[in-house]
Scaffold this motif. Structure first.
Motif, mmCIF file in Angstrom:
data_model
loop_
_atom_site.group_PDB
_atom_site.id
_atom_site.type_symbol
_atom_site.label_atom_id
_atom_site.label_comp_id
_atom_site.label_asym_id
_atom_site.label_seq_id
_atom_site.Cartn_x
_atom_site.Cartn_y
_atom_site.Cartn_z
ATOM 1 N N SER A 101 0.862 -1.177 0.000
ATOM 2 C CA SER A 101 0.000 0.000 0.000
ATOM 3 C C SER A 101 0.901 1.230 0.000
ATOM 4 C CB SER A 101 -0.898 -0.014 1.243
ATOM 5 O OG SER A 101 -1.698 1.130 1.270
ATOM 6 N N CYS A 102 0.682 2.137 -0.948
ATOM 7 C CA CYS A 102 1.499 3.347 -1.065
ATOM 8 C C CYS A 102 0.673 4.553 -0.629
ATOM 9 C CB CYS A 102 1.949 3.558 -2.512
ATOM 10 S SG CYS A 102 2.877 2.195 -3.191
ATOM 11 N N ARG A 103 1.310 5.451 0.102
ATOM 12 C CA ARG A 103 0.638 6.671 0.542
ATOM 13 C C ARG A 103 1.505 7.876 0.208
ATOM 14 N NH1 ARG A 103 0.813 3.616 4.988
ATOM 15 N NH2 ARG A 103 -0.940 2.251 5.309
ATOM 16 N N THR A 109 -0.570 15.562 -1.985
ATOM 17 C CA THR A 109 -1.823 15.076 -2.562
ATOM 18 C C THR A 109 -2.525 16.040 -3.519
ATOM 19 O OG1 THR A 109 -2.981 15.666 -0.525
ATOM 20 C CG2 THR A 109 -2.294 13.376 -0.781
ATOM 21 N N PRO A 117 -2.757 2.568 -5.801
ATOM 22 C CA PRO A 117 -1.948 2.721 -4.591
ATOM 23 C C PRO A 117 -1.693 1.442 -3.810
ATOM 24 C CG PRO A 117 -4.170 3.460 -4.174
ATOM 25 C CD PRO A 117 -4.098 3.117 -5.639
ATOM 26 N N SER A 118 -2.376 0.349 -4.138
ATOM 27 C CA SER A 118 -2.152 -0.890 -3.407
ATOM 28 C C SER A 118 -2.253 -2.074 -4.357
ATOM 29 C CB SER A 118 -3.153 -1.039 -2.258
ATOM 30 O OG SER A 118 -4.464 -1.082 -2.778
#
Length: 144
Positions: A101-103, A109, A117-118
Motif C-alpha cells: 500500500s502506497c501513501r 496530494t 496505490p495498493s
C-alpha cells in the motif's frame, strides 16, 4: 524446535507403507539462508540401519524494494493543468506473496496521485506503479 517429525515411532507391516509428516515451524525470519536439519530414521531398532532424511525450509520477512535503484522521480517540465506520468518499479524481494500500500504525504496530494496505490505481488514479481503529476501553476514542486 524448528522441525518436528510425526510419528516418532511405529510399525510398518510387510508390503505396506507409512507416511511421515515433517513440520517446519520457524521462530524467526532467515531470508538469506535456509534452515536445515537431518532426521535419523532407525529401522528395526538397529543402529546400523539408519536412513538420514535431510529437510530444509525458509522463513521470509516480507520485503519490497524499488527496482533498478530508483528512489526518486523527476517529471519533465509540464504545462500547468496538464498531467505528467512516471512509473516506480516495485519488486518483491522474497519467495512469499506480498501485499503493498502506497501513501503520499498530505503536502503532495493536491499535485500528485497514485492510480493504483495498493496491490499484490507474487514471489520475486515486479510491478510498475504509475504516479501522476498535476501542476496547478508554473513553479517547482517537490515532496519531502
Amino acid at each position: 524446535f524448528i522441525f518436528r517429525a510425526y510419528p516418532k515411532c511405529g510399525c510398518v507391516p510387510p508390503h505396506t507403507f507409512h507416511l511421515l509428516l515433517f513440520e517446519f515451524r520457524p521462530t524467526q525470519a532467515a531470508n538469506t539462508t535456509p534452515l536445515t536439519a537431518t532426521f535419523q530414521l532407525v529401522l528395526n531398532e538397529d543402529d546400523k540401519s539408519v536412513l538420514p532424511i535431510a529437510v530444509a525450509g525458509r522463513a521470509w520477512m516480507p520485503k519490497g524494494v524499488l527496482a533498478h535503484g530508483k528512489s526518486e522521480m523527476f517529471f519533465p517540465p509540464t504545462c500547468a493543468g496538464v498531467a505528467g506520468t512516471d512509473v516506480v518499479p516495485l519488486r518483491n524481494a522474497t519467495e512469499i506473496p506480498l501485499t503493498f500500500s502506497c501513501r503520499l504525504p498530505p503536502k503532495a496530494t493536491p499535485h500528485f496521485t497514485l492510480p493504483c496505490p495498493s496491490g499484490y505481488l507474487g514471489p520475486a514479481e515486479e510491478v510498475s506503479l504509475p504516479c501522476q503529476f498535476y501542476p496547478a501553476e508554473a513553479k517547482t514542486y517537490a515532496t519531502p
